[in-house]
Design a protein around this motif. Structure first.
Motif, PDB file in Angstrom:
ATOM      1  N   ASP A   1     -21.159  84.367  23.157  1.00 21.80           N
ATOM      2  CA  ASP A   1     -22.017  83.504  22.337  1.00 21.80           C
ATOM      3  C   ASP A   1     -23.195  83.051  23.196  1.00 21.80           C
ATOM      4  O   ASP A   1     -23.062  82.145  24.010  1.00 21.80           O
ATOM      5  CB  ASP A   1     -21.214  82.300  21.821  1.00 21.80           C
ATOM      6  N   MET A   2     -24.342  83.701  23.022  1.00 24.16           N
ATOM      7  CA  MET A   2     -25.520  83.405  23.828  1.00 24.16           C
ATOM      8  C   MET A   2     -26.397  82.312  23.231  1.00 24.16           C
ATOM      9  O   MET A   2     -27.403  81.931  23.821  1.00 24.16           O
ATOM     10  CB  MET A   2     -26.372  84.687  23.992  1.00 24.16           C
ATOM     11  N   VAL A   3     -26.004  81.798  22.072  1.00 29.33           N
ATOM     12  CA  VAL A   3     -26.810  80.782  21.389  1.00 29.33           C
ATOM     13  C   VAL A   3     -26.153  79.418  21.468  1.00 29.33           C
ATOM     14  O   VAL A   3     -26.828  78.388  21.541  1.00 29.33           O
ATOM     15  CB  VAL A   3     -27.042  81.186  19.909  1.00 29.33           C
ATOM     16  N   GLY A   4     -24.831  79.408  21.492  1.00 31.55           N
ATOM     17  CA  GLY A   4     -24.121  78.135  21.542  1.00 31.55           C
ATOM     18  C   GLY A   4     -23.724  77.608  20.193  1.00 31.55           C
ATOM     19  O   GLY A   4     -23.419  76.419  20.060  1.00 31.55           O
TER      20      GLY A   4
ATOM     21  N   GLY B   1     -18.949  96.401   7.112  1.00 27.33           N
ATOM     22  CA  GLY B   1     -18.179  95.750   6.061  1.00 27.33           C
ATOM     23  C   GLY B   1     -18.459  94.262   5.975  1.00 27.33           C
ATOM     24  O   GLY B   1     -18.289  93.646   4.925  1.00 27.33           O
ATOM     25  N   VAL B   2     -18.931  93.696   7.091  1.00 28.92           N
ATOM     26  CA  VAL B   2     -19.318  92.281   7.095  1.00 28.92           C
ATOM     27  C   VAL B   2     -20.751  92.149   6.616  1.00 28.92           C
ATOM     28  O   VAL B   2     -21.061  91.397   5.687  1.00 28.92           O
ATOM     29  CB  VAL B   2     -19.171  91.679   8.500  1.00 28.92           C
ATOM     30  N   ASP B   3     -21.645  92.904   7.254  1.00 35.37           N
ATOM     31  CA  ASP B   3     -23.066  92.872   6.888  1.00 35.37           C
ATOM     32  C   ASP B   3     -23.757  94.042   7.581  1.00 35.37           C
ATOM     33  O   ASP B   3     -23.532  94.268   8.772  1.00 35.37           O
ATOM     34  CB  ASP B   3     -23.703  91.550   7.327  1.00 35.37           C
ATOM     35  N   PRO B   4     -24.611  94.800   6.874  1.00 34.75           N
ATOM     36  CA  PRO B   4     -25.298  95.928   7.511  1.00 34.75           C
ATOM     37  C   PRO B   4     -26.309  95.500   8.571  1.00 34.75           C
ATOM     38  O   PRO B   4     -26.738  96.318   9.381  1.00 34.75           O
ATOM     39  CB  PRO B   4     -26.003  96.639   6.351  1.00 34.75           C
ATOM     40  N   ASP B   5     -26.687  94.234   8.536  1.00 30.46           N
ATOM     41  CA  ASP B   5     -27.667  93.726   9.504  1.00 30.46           C
ATOM     42  C   ASP B   5     -26.951  93.372  10.809  1.00 30.46           C
ATOM     43  O   ASP B   5     -26.183  92.405  10.854  1.00 30.46           O
ATOM     44  CB  ASP B   5     -28.378  92.491   8.935  1.00 30.46           C
ATOM     45  N   PRO B   6     -27.193  94.136  11.881  1.00 29.38           N
ATOM     46  CA  PRO B   6     -26.486  93.868  13.135  1.00 29.38           C
ATOM     47  C   PRO B   6     -26.858  92.536  13.778  1.00 29.38           C
ATOM     48  O   PRO B   6     -26.175  92.080  14.696  1.00 29.38           O
ATOM     49  CB  PRO B   6     -26.905  95.043  14.026  1.00 29.38           C
ATOM     50  N   LYS B   7     -27.915  91.909  13.282  1.00 29.77           N
ATOM     51  CA  LYS B   7     -28.340  90.621  13.848  1.00 29.77           C
ATOM     52  C   LYS B   7     -27.593  89.442  13.235  1.00 29.77           C
ATOM     53  O   LYS B   7     -27.703  88.303  13.719  1.00 29.77           O
ATOM     54  CB  LYS B   7     -29.850  90.430  13.644  1.00 29.77           C
ATOM     55  N   GLN B   8     -26.856  89.725  12.160  1.00 30.75           N
ATOM     56  CA  GLN B   8     -26.083  88.643  11.538  1.00 30.75           C
ATOM     57  C   GLN B   8     -25.010  88.153  12.508  1.00 30.75           C
ATOM     58  O   GLN B   8     -24.475  88.911  13.304  1.00 30.75           O
ATOM     59  CB  GLN B   8     -25.431  89.138  10.249  1.00 30.75           C
ATOM     60  N   ARG B   9     -24.705  86.876  12.425  1.00 36.58           N
ATOM     61  CA  ARG B   9     -23.744  86.279  13.350  1.00 36.58           C
ATOM     62  C   ARG B   9     -22.452  85.939  12.608  1.00 36.58           C
ATOM     63  O   ARG B   9     -22.484  85.553  11.428  1.00 36.58           O
ATOM     64  CB  ARG B   9     -24.345  85.025  14.000  1.00 36.58           C
ATOM     65  N   ILE B  10     -21.335  86.097  13.301  1.00 30.14           N
ATOM     66  CA  ILE B  10     -20.039  85.787  12.693  1.00 30.14           C
ATOM     67  C   ILE B  10     -19.235  84.871  13.615  1.00 30.14           C
ATOM     68  O   ILE B  10     -19.407  84.890  14.844  1.00 30.14           O
ATOM     69  CB  ILE B  10     -19.216  87.057  12.396  1.00 30.14           C
ATOM     70  N   ALA B  11     -18.376  84.097  12.995  1.00 35.37           N
ATOM     71  CA  ALA B  11     -17.534  83.164  13.744  1.00 35.37           C
ATOM     72  C   ALA B  11     -16.243  83.860  14.160  1.00 35.37           C
ATOM     73  O   ALA B  11     -15.903  84.940  13.681  1.00 35.37           O
ATOM     74  CB  ALA B  11     -17.226  81.942  12.878  1.00 35.37           C
ATOM     75  N   PHE B  12     -15.502  83.216  15.030  1.00 32.04           N
ATOM     76  CA  PHE B  12     -14.243  83.782  15.516  1.00 32.04           C
ATOM     77  C   PHE B  12     -13.248  83.965  14.378  1.00 32.04           C
ATOM     78  O   PHE B  12     -12.465  84.926  14.361  1.00 32.04           O
ATOM     79  CB  PHE B  12     -13.642  82.873  16.594  1.00 32.04           C
ATOM     80  N   THR B  13     -13.263  83.049  13.408  1.00 33.92           N
ATOM     81  CA  THR B  13     -12.325  83.144  12.282  1.00 33.92           C
ATOM     82  C   THR B  13     -12.572  84.413  11.460  1.00 33.92           C
ATOM     83  O   THR B  13     -11.664  84.911  10.798  1.00 33.92           O
ATOM     84  CB  THR B  13     -12.468  81.917  11.359  1.00 33.92           C
ATOM     85  N   ARG B  14     -13.789  84.925  11.504  1.00 29.27           N
ATOM     86  CA  ARG B  14     -14.111  86.182  10.795  1.00 29.27           C
ATOM     87  C   ARG B  14     -13.813  87.385  11.694  1.00 29.27           C
ATOM     88  O   ARG B  14     -13.459  88.469  11.212  1.00 29.27           O
ATOM     89  CB  ARG B  14     -15.598  86.171  10.416  1.00 29.27           C
ATOM     90  N   PHE B  15     -13.943  87.175  12.988  1.00 24.10           N
ATOM     91  CA  PHE B  15     -13.722  88.250  13.951  1.00 24.10           C
ATOM     92  C   PHE B  15     -12.237  88.574  14.114  1.00 24.10           C
ATOM     93  O   PHE B  15     -11.847  89.748  14.220  1.00 24.10           O
ATOM     94  CB  PHE B  15     -14.324  87.862  15.307  1.00 24.10           C
TER      95      PHE B  15
END
Length: 216
Positions: A77-80, A111-125
């Motif tokens: 997580d490089m953004v915090g 399957g989550v989002d075609p945009d690789p820049k989208q961010r996901i939380a640990f609960t989704r990971f």
């Protein structure tokens, strides 16, 4: 004057000449109307179905392991904000100790989002991690099964089988392959005596996701 009257009298009772009927104009046949086909609306490309991931109740990972995975996840997580970019998914999965194929990463990431820049939380990971790990574990079990099946034909317990025997079975039984496909599979594995270390063959097929039903 009598001559004039006579001429007048003759003209008076002379039948008028019938009028010549002009030939009727031929109507040229009208060209048949060509019905213009209305262009069919372009079909929208079918969207790939999102892969099914394990539900929370199906994730067989204890709390301690989940905390360990969360720590690894957070290191990326490089953004915090407690999330990672989808483009980092492959790196994070490998850091968590599994080695998914590029196809697997792409499938679950898109399957989550075609945009690789989208961010996901640990609960989704976490469900994605658990699903891919389950797939890989099943593949590893199949790999062991294949090796075990082939070892039955290794009478001298050398770990080697004749390439000719393997080729005959791969091209004639089960999921039949072409000779060209077998050549590609055996490339770099066959020794000067025409033998193949079957563990290496199964490992190669496993790595390339081409494990087949090796029917002997």
């Amino acid at each position: 004057s009598s001559g004039i009257n006579a001429e007048y009298g003759n003209n008076r009772f002379k039948k008028p000449e019938p009028k010549k009927e002009e030939p009727a104009e031929k109507e040229e046949p009208k060209p048949a109307e060509v019905k213009k086909e209305e262009p069919k609306p372009a079909e929208e490309p079918k969207k790939a179905e999102a892969p099914v991931v394990l539900g929370a109740s199906d994730i067989d990972i204890d709390k301690e392991k989940q905390e360990e995975l969360n720590e690894i996840f957070s290191a990326y997580d490089m953004v915090g904000d407690g999330n990672i970019e989808l483009s980092q998914m492959g790196d994070v999965l490998r850091a968590c100790g599994i080695n998914p194929s590029t196809n697997q990463i792409t499938k679950y990431r898109d399957g989550v989002d075609p945009d690789p820049k989208q961010r996901i939380a640990f609960t989704r990971f976490l469900p994605i991690y658990a699903t891919i790990k389950k797939e890989l574990d099943a593949k590893n079990m199949r790999q062991e099964d294949y090796v075990g099946g082939l070892s039955e034909f290794d009478r001298d317990v050398t770990g080697l089988l004749y390439a000719a025997d393997l080729r005959a079975n791969l091209t004639r039984k089960g999921d039949k392959l072409l000779d060209e496909e077998v050549n590609q599979m055996f490339k770099g594995l066959e020794d000067e005596k025409g033998m193949i270390r079957y563990k290496d063959l199964v490992a190669k097929l496993h790595e390339e996701s081409k494990l087949l039903e090796l029917v002997m």
